[in-house]
Design an enzyme around this catalytic site. Sequence first.
Site, PDB file in Angstrom:
ATOM      1  N   THR A 151      64.132 -10.097  80.994  1.00  0.00           N
ATOM      2  CA  THR A 151      64.707  -9.377  79.852  1.00  0.00           C
ATOM      3  C   THR A 151      64.711  -7.893  80.132  1.00  0.00           C
ATOM      4  O   THR A 151      63.744  -7.375  80.686  1.00  0.00           O
ATOM      5  CB  THR A 151      63.829  -9.636  78.609  1.00  0.00           C
ATOM      6  N   ARG A 179      67.799 -22.490  71.838  1.00  0.00           N
ATOM      7  CA  ARG A 179      66.441 -21.966  72.081  1.00  0.00           C
ATOM      8  C   ARG A 179      66.466 -20.432  71.968  1.00  0.00           C
ATOM      9  O   ARG A 179      67.328 -19.770  72.536  1.00  0.00           O
ATOM     10  CB  ARG A 179      65.989 -22.392  73.479  1.00  0.00           C
ATOM     11  N   VAL A 180      65.547 -19.885  71.240  1.00  0.00           N
ATOM     12  CA  VAL A 180      65.442 -18.433  71.110  1.00  0.00           C
ATOM     13  C   VAL A 180      64.064 -18.018  71.621  1.00  0.00           C
ATOM     14  O   VAL A 180      63.069 -18.678  71.326  1.00  0.00           O
ATOM     15  CB  VAL A 180      65.631 -18.002  69.634  1.00  0.00           C
ATOM     16  N   GLY A 181      64.029 -16.938  72.391  1.00  0.00           N
ATOM     17  CA  GLY A 181      62.766 -16.476  72.965  1.00  0.00           C
ATOM     18  C   GLY A 181      62.112 -15.398  72.107  1.00  0.00           C
ATOM     19  O   GLY A 181      62.392 -15.259  70.917  1.00  0.00           O
ATOM     20  N   ASP A 182      61.247 -14.627  72.742  1.00  0.00           N
ATOM     21  CA  ASP A 182      60.514 -13.577  72.030  1.00  0.00           C
ATOM     22  C   ASP A 182      61.344 -12.315  71.816  1.00  0.00           C
ATOM     23  O   ASP A 182      61.025 -11.504  70.947  1.00  0.00           O
ATOM     24  CB  ASP A 182      59.272 -13.180  72.843  1.00  0.00           C
ATOM     25  N   THR A 202      58.552  -8.794  78.473  1.00  0.00           N
ATOM     26  CA  THR A 202      59.399  -9.713  79.228  1.00  0.00           C
ATOM     27  C   THR A 202      58.484 -10.775  79.816  1.00  0.00           C
ATOM     28  O   THR A 202      57.302 -10.527  80.038  1.00  0.00           O
ATOM     29  CB  THR A 202      60.216  -8.978  80.315  1.00  0.00           C
ATOM     30  N   GLY A 203      59.026 -11.964  80.027  1.00  0.00           N
ATOM     31  CA  GLY A 203      58.212 -13.061  80.532  1.00  0.00           C
ATOM     32  C   GLY A 203      58.561 -14.336  79.787  1.00  0.00           C
ATOM     33  O   GLY A 203      59.673 -14.477  79.268  1.00  0.00           O
ATOM     34  N   GLY A 205      58.897 -16.342  76.860  1.00  0.00           N
ATOM     35  CA  GLY A 205      58.918 -16.060  75.422  1.00  0.00           C
ATOM     36  C   GLY A 205      58.008 -16.956  74.616  1.00  0.00           C
ATOM     37  O   GLY A 205      57.312 -16.492  73.701  1.00  0.00           O
TER      38      GLY A 205
HETATM   39  C1  SD4 Z   1      62.669 -15.201  76.884  1.00  0.00           C
HETATM   40  N1  SD4 Z   1      61.283 -13.276  77.348  1.00  0.00           N
HETATM   41  O1  SD4 Z   1      63.756 -15.523  76.429  1.00  0.00           O
HETATM   42  C2  SD4 Z   1      62.577 -13.861  77.590  1.00  0.00           C
HETATM   43  C3  SD4 Z   1      62.888 -14.055  79.023  1.00  0.00           C
HETATM   44  C4  SD4 Z   1      62.279 -13.055  79.924  1.00  0.00           C
HETATM   45  O2  SD4 Z   1      61.376 -12.490  81.944  1.00  0.00           O
HETATM   46  O3  SD4 Z   1      62.036 -11.941  79.635  1.00  0.00           O
HETATM   47  N2  SD4 Z   1      61.910 -13.371  81.102  1.00  0.00           N
HETATM   48  O4  SD4 Z   1      61.668 -15.906  76.829  1.00  0.00           O
END
Ligand code: SD4
Length: 320
Positions: A151, A179-182, A202-203, A205
Amino acid sequence: MTWGTIATWRMAHDGVRKASDLLAQAGRAGDAVEALINVVEAYPYYKSVGYGGLPNEEGVVEMDAAFMDGDTLAQGAVGGIRNVMHAVSVARALSAQHYNSFRVGEGATKFAALNGFEMTNMLTDRAKAQWQHRLAELAAADLDPYDGHDTVGAITLDRQGSMAAATSTSGLFMKKAGRVGDSPLSGSGFYVDSERGGATATGLGEDIMKGCLAYEIVRRMGDGETPQAACDHAVYPFIETLKRRYGKAGEFSLIAMNPRGDWGVATNVEFTFSVATSAAAPQLLMATPGPAQTTVIAPVTQAWLEAYEQRLKAPIDLSR
Ligand code: SD4
């Protein structure tokens, strides 16, 4: 007055240059953070944000984004938006509304179309080919479908002391539809308060949401911790907690900046980020987890940059 900006991953570096030009000329934090993220969204080789982003399992690019104004605490966000070039700009427009400021799916896409945002098919031939290859690989072996996820998240501080934060992502490659992330979730993917500072994540979610870490970092800065201490103290113990109580922890990388332009980072993977302040020109740095819940930060080497460029633009068989 001091100004500054920090943003996630190598891909944000050109955007950081653009934002720092704006901030140096007394541009506003909200405009700078949007401009920064727009640069990343429009670049077709970045496969996890905007145009060229990798699609969900069904081959559709669904994007999440958010914008927050640190003066008013106004927020706007979109989840699972489709066919929009600049999801973060839609999120910013929504932040002007008291009601209906977080829209998902069809409603988000409709808002963008009705309000004159650039609409386009976000699935490039290159991203489509990567999706098709992954489908074939998955059919052949039991692979983890989730990768290619980075992200872009950014925080800006302007000369007037205002701060803003924003995120934009196509989320996890091969995610399920809807699907929705953080990234669009307040307090998890982002938070900013001009009186305390801002943070973005980022990571993975699903795991980042479990800790509301962006808010936790801002809260700690409000209690007087430096951004680096706030990142270290919020992120590393939480990862340990998650391992102990949930059995595992995905990837976490968080960035923070306070109203003085001091910044910090915590991560459990090799994590590049870009930062610029009135005191230091834009620089691309690499963070890695250090000993005893600390973070090691070093300049990115030329060899790393060259390998990154090669990976980014590696030819893909488009014929399949
Ligand atoms: C998610 N955090 O949709 C985002 C993806 C992301 O490094 O940042 N990945 O989960």
